[in-house]
Write an enzyme that holds these catalytic residues in place. Structure first.
Site, PDB file in Angstrom:
ATOM      1  N   HIS A 195      -2.000   3.629   0.265  1.00 46.40           N
ATOM      2  CA  HIS A 195      -2.873   3.330  -0.878  1.00 46.40           C
ATOM      3  C   HIS A 195      -4.331   3.655  -0.625  1.00 46.40           C
ATOM      4  O   HIS A 195      -5.167   3.339  -1.474  1.00 46.40           O
ATOM      5  CB  HIS A 195      -2.773   1.844  -1.238  1.00 46.40           C
ATOM      6  CG  HIS A 195      -1.528   1.469  -1.971  1.00 46.40           C
ATOM      7  ND1 HIS A 195      -1.356   1.693  -3.321  1.00 46.40           N
ATOM      8  CD2 HIS A 195      -0.380   0.891  -1.553  1.00 46.40           C
ATOM      9  CE1 HIS A 195      -0.167   1.252  -3.707  1.00 46.40           C
ATOM     10  NE2 HIS A 195       0.450   0.771  -2.653  1.00 46.40           N
ATOM     11  N   LYS A 228      -4.323   1.746 -17.829  1.00 42.90           N
ATOM     12  CA  LYS A 228      -4.245   0.671 -18.824  1.00 42.90           C
ATOM     13  C   LYS A 228      -5.285   0.872 -19.925  1.00 42.90           C
ATOM     14  O   LYS A 228      -4.996   0.683 -21.117  1.00 42.90           O
ATOM     15  CB  LYS A 228      -4.460  -0.686 -18.148  1.00 42.90           C
ATOM     16  CG  LYS A 228      -3.371  -1.071 -17.164  1.00 42.90           C
ATOM     17  CD  LYS A 228      -3.828  -2.183 -16.231  1.00 42.90           C
ATOM     18  CE  LYS A 228      -2.895  -2.301 -15.045  1.00 42.90           C
ATOM     19  NZ  LYS A 228      -3.461  -3.065 -13.922  1.00 42.90           N
TER      20      LYS A 228
END
Length: 791
Positions: free
Chosen positions: A349, A640
């Protein structure tokens, strides 16, 4: 299920679970009764899924993550099993406000940022797709921390108390418990060894069912709580040593008390390592227990078990699984390594060196002595197999958990196209050369159930009215909106939804913070974990410069803006906390300026969490994704926002690259250097000072900070922050400032054509369907786990 049936179930739980009658039921009682009534409806598909998995002897996925930022669960579960209308009718019929009942649920404090929210989205998609899976993590008593701001604008951290009330979704599993040891000695025993820890805690399981869309399948989130081997030392207590008597309990509770304890101290580092081993070791023992109950041949483990390490926090899974197979079950060492590797995969990540965990060899040897030996053997075995170009796990007195994760994984994946290529060429370049087939890409995604259907009722209704039902688990159908977007009536409805969301957020800001914001202004939002590479300080510097320009030219046709920040800084991250301090004090000064108040407002609500995100994201007009190119692995907030019809201003970093490609460059505000240009820029020692000298606006903004404008005249308050910008500026804030300013003025121009803005916003929604976590999980199932869905 009809509302009358659900009503009876609620009343039954109110009486027999809560011990209340309707006349005396509090809001908490009603929420718990509804939770338990809905949980009853989740259990049947949960059991059915478990039985089907056992019957088919199916492979299972085990997702190991330090965080699961699940947020509130009640509304999600009601929606996923199709009982929203029935629940609303039942609760209203019992004299309570349905929205108030839902809002009474605490936000589970089990994560911090994108890594934890990704894990939660993945659980939702795993259940929606019918992939047998367990999520494994820690049941944090206090989570990260509750954020507030002191009178001087500094971040204040206090303990989160989400578990003060009963957590209605979980099932305590006292029979699923394992002793997890630390320290001690290692004795050789033939070709293996016996580890005898000198202290231990009990890992006890708490299970939460995770129901997928339409209630067809449910998986399990199993969280481990730490308890002492014995309640307390009675002999010490009777001698008057009350503190000593409670020491075992205090030690155990410390393990599962706080997410990410401050590791700037030696004690903090030790606790962090113990936490990571605690949940990883308990999870692996649980996995082996489940496997051996069905199978006798441990060599078949990879055909039944896929273990995903979410970042390096569970990297100790490699040596621990080898220890369990080799030391405790007698498998030959090399076979144990191969078997473990065939089960394990690793998601990277980050490209930040400091985020790729490294533990001092002395600490590893003291806390996990047998694992240190096994790590050295794994390291030696890899060097033997690849003698020409071996990358060591143990180097310069440190154990490098990124290298350990890579070497012990059969697949290593990045989380966006750009990130994956940078993983290959930077942090794991040498290992990639040795194992060119190992690194693959699986671009992140978000669950449309939570982040569109649940968070944005108005927009989800408009989508269903336009393209029909069924998009919730087939998000790429959103492209069917594009023909409708050319209709002015559709764009007007889209704009009305956005306006309603902004009014709701404006009212909430007024209630919570006492700040009046204009819902007709542009809502310009940057919400995420605070880190210098995410460059919240670039945003606030531009805000200061904008404030000065508006003051100098108030009639220049500025687009009214509400600048909204949100996010927490790690307790030990001094620079990030200073950026928060600056933002709050800039807000105090700007919001008090009558000359600019109607054109610029700065808002920073404290304690950003999932629930706040569900308020902010549907109301956002502009999404700030302004990280230094080459530093953000992917991002999921960017997805989002775009999905909910916000336009992005951003760099070519992480998944911004893919967002821009999909929504169209004309619907994205691009600025800044590329990752390669950032590397080249840093080669010039004076890159920061030369950028400041070349930018009068930036220079003036920094001068204002240094003059004490935002610190009550104290010139020294932000000296560390501004000196870092002037002399170092590793994250190239100064070099990108003018490009960022120009892009923001392009935003102003676009905002001036309201209908065209709404067309761009609607196209962002229509073209964001690829960013569903369902698509991501399908990729993992095919490319990483080799597993088929059960539904």
């Amino acid at each position: 299920m009809r509302a009358t049936e659900l009503r009876e179930s609620i009343l039954k739980h109110l009486e027999f679970s809560q011990g209340k009658d309707l006349a005396h039921a509090s809001l908490y009682d009603m929420r718990m009764a509804l939770t338990l009534a809905i949980r009853d409806r989740v259990i049947e598909p949960w059991f059915r899924a478990t039985r089907a998995t056992y019957a088919a002897q199916s492979k299972r996925v085990y997702y190991l993550s330090m965080e699961f930022l699940i947020g509130r669960l009640l509304e999600d579960a009601v929606m996923n099993i199709g009982l929203t209308e029935a629940a609303h009718e039942a609760i209203s019929g019992l004299g309570h406000d349905f929205r108030a009942v839902l809002d009474d649920e605490p936000d589970a404090a089990l994560g911090n940022g994108g890594l934890g929210r990704l894990a939660a989205c993945f659980l939702d998609s795993l259940s929606t797709l019918g992939c047998p899976a367990y999520g494994y993590g820690i049941r944090y008593e206090h989570g990260l921390f509750r954020q507030s701001f002191g009178p001087d604008g500094r971040q204040v951290e206090t303990a989160e108390d989400w578990l003060r009330q009963s957590h209605g979704w979980e099932f305590e599993r006292p029979e699923a418990a394992f002793n997890i040891g630390f320290g001690g000695t290692v004795a050789e025993s033939g070709r293996s060894a016996v580890w005898t820890p000198d202290n231990a805690v009990v890992a006890k399981a708490y299970d939460t069912p995770v129901i997928g869309w339409q209630g067809k399948w449910a998986n399990t989130l199993r969280l481990w709580g730490a308890e002492p081997l014995s309640a307390f030392d009675l002999a010490a207590f009777n001698k008057g040593d009350f503190v000593g008597a409670a020491q075992p309990e205090a030690f155990a509770r410390t393990i599962s008390r706080v997410l990410y304890p401050d590791d700037t101290t030696e004690q903090g580092k030790e606790l962090r390592l113990k936490q990571e081993f605690f949940f990883t070791a308990a999870s692996l023992r649980d996995i082996l227990r489940r496997f051996t109950a069905e199978h006798g041949d441990l060599s078949a483990l990879p055909s039944r078990v896929a273990i995903q390490m979410n970042d390096t926090h569970p990297a100790i899974a490699g040596p621990e699984l080898v220890r369990l197979l080799h030391d405790e079950r007698g498998m030959e060492f090399e076979q144990a390594v191969d078997t473990a590797r065939a089960c394990l995969s690793y998601t990277n990540h980050t490209l930040l060196p400091e985020a790729l965990e490294r533990w001092p060899e002395t600490l590893m040897s003291a806390v996990l002595p047998r694992h240190m030996q096994l790590i050295e053997r794994i390291d030696a075995l890899h060097a033997q197999q690849f003698p020409v170009r071996s990358t060591p796990i143990v180097e310069k007195g440190e154990v490098k958990m990124g290298e350990l994760s890579f070497i012990m994984a059969n697949r290593v994946n990045g989380v966006s196209a750009l990130h994956t290529e940078l993983v290959k060429s930077t942090v794991f370049a040498d290992l990639h050369a040795l194992h060119p087939e190992r690194i693959i890409n699986e671009t992140n995604g978000v669950t449309p159930r939570r982040w569109l259907k649940g968070a944005n009722h108005g927009l989800s209704t408009l989508i269903t009215d336009t393209i029909g039902e069924g998009w919730e688990d087939n998000l790429e159908r959103l492209v069917e909106l594009e023909p409708a977007i050319e209709d002015r009536g559709f764009r007007d409805r889209f704009a009305a939804v956005k306006k309603t969301n902004k009014v709701h957020l404006s009212n909430w800001i007024g209630d919570q913070m006492g700040i009046a914001v204009n819902p007709d202004a542009m809502f310009d939002v940057q919400v995420k974990r605070f880190h210098e590479y995410k460059r919240q300080h670039l945003n606030i510097l531009e805000t200061i410069a904008l404030w000065q320009e508006i003051r100098a030219n108030p009639g220049a046709g500025w687009a009214p803006r509400v600048k909204i920040f949100g996010g927490k800084a790690a307790p030990g991250y001094v620079m990030a906390k200073e950026i928060i301090h600056l933002i709050n004090n800039v807000a105090r000064v700007i919001n008090a300026d009558a000359a600019t108040r109607d054109l610029l407002t700065v808002v920073y609500p404290p304690n950003y969490n999932v629930t706040m995100a569900e308020r902010l994201i549907p109301a956002a007009d502009l999404s700030e994704q302004i990280s230094t190119a080459g530093k953000e692995a992917s991002g999921t907030g960017n997805m989002k926002f775009s999905l909910n019809g916000a336009l992005t201003i951003g760099t070519l970093d992480g998944a911004n690259v893919e967002i821009r490609d999909l929504v169209g460059p004309e619907n994205f505000f691009l600025f800044g250097m590329t990752a390669d240009e950032v590397v080249e820029r840093r080669r010039h020692p004076d890159h920061a000072s030369s950028a400041i000298a070349a930018s009068p606006r930036l220079s003036a903004a920094i001068d204002l900070i240094e003059a004490g404008t935002f610190s009550n005249g104290d010139r020294s308050t932000y000296r560390g922050l501004t000196q870092n910008l002037r002399a170092h500026d590793y994250f190239t804030v100064c070099a990108d400032f003018d490009s960022y300013w120009d892009a923001q003025r392009a935003v102003d121009t676009a905002w001036g054509d309201a209908d065209h803005w709404m067309r761009m916003a609607a196209l962002n929604t229509a073209r964001s369907g690829w960013f569903s976590s369902d698509r991501t999980i399908k990729g993992y199932m095919k490319d990483v786990w080799n597993i088929q869905p059960m539904i």
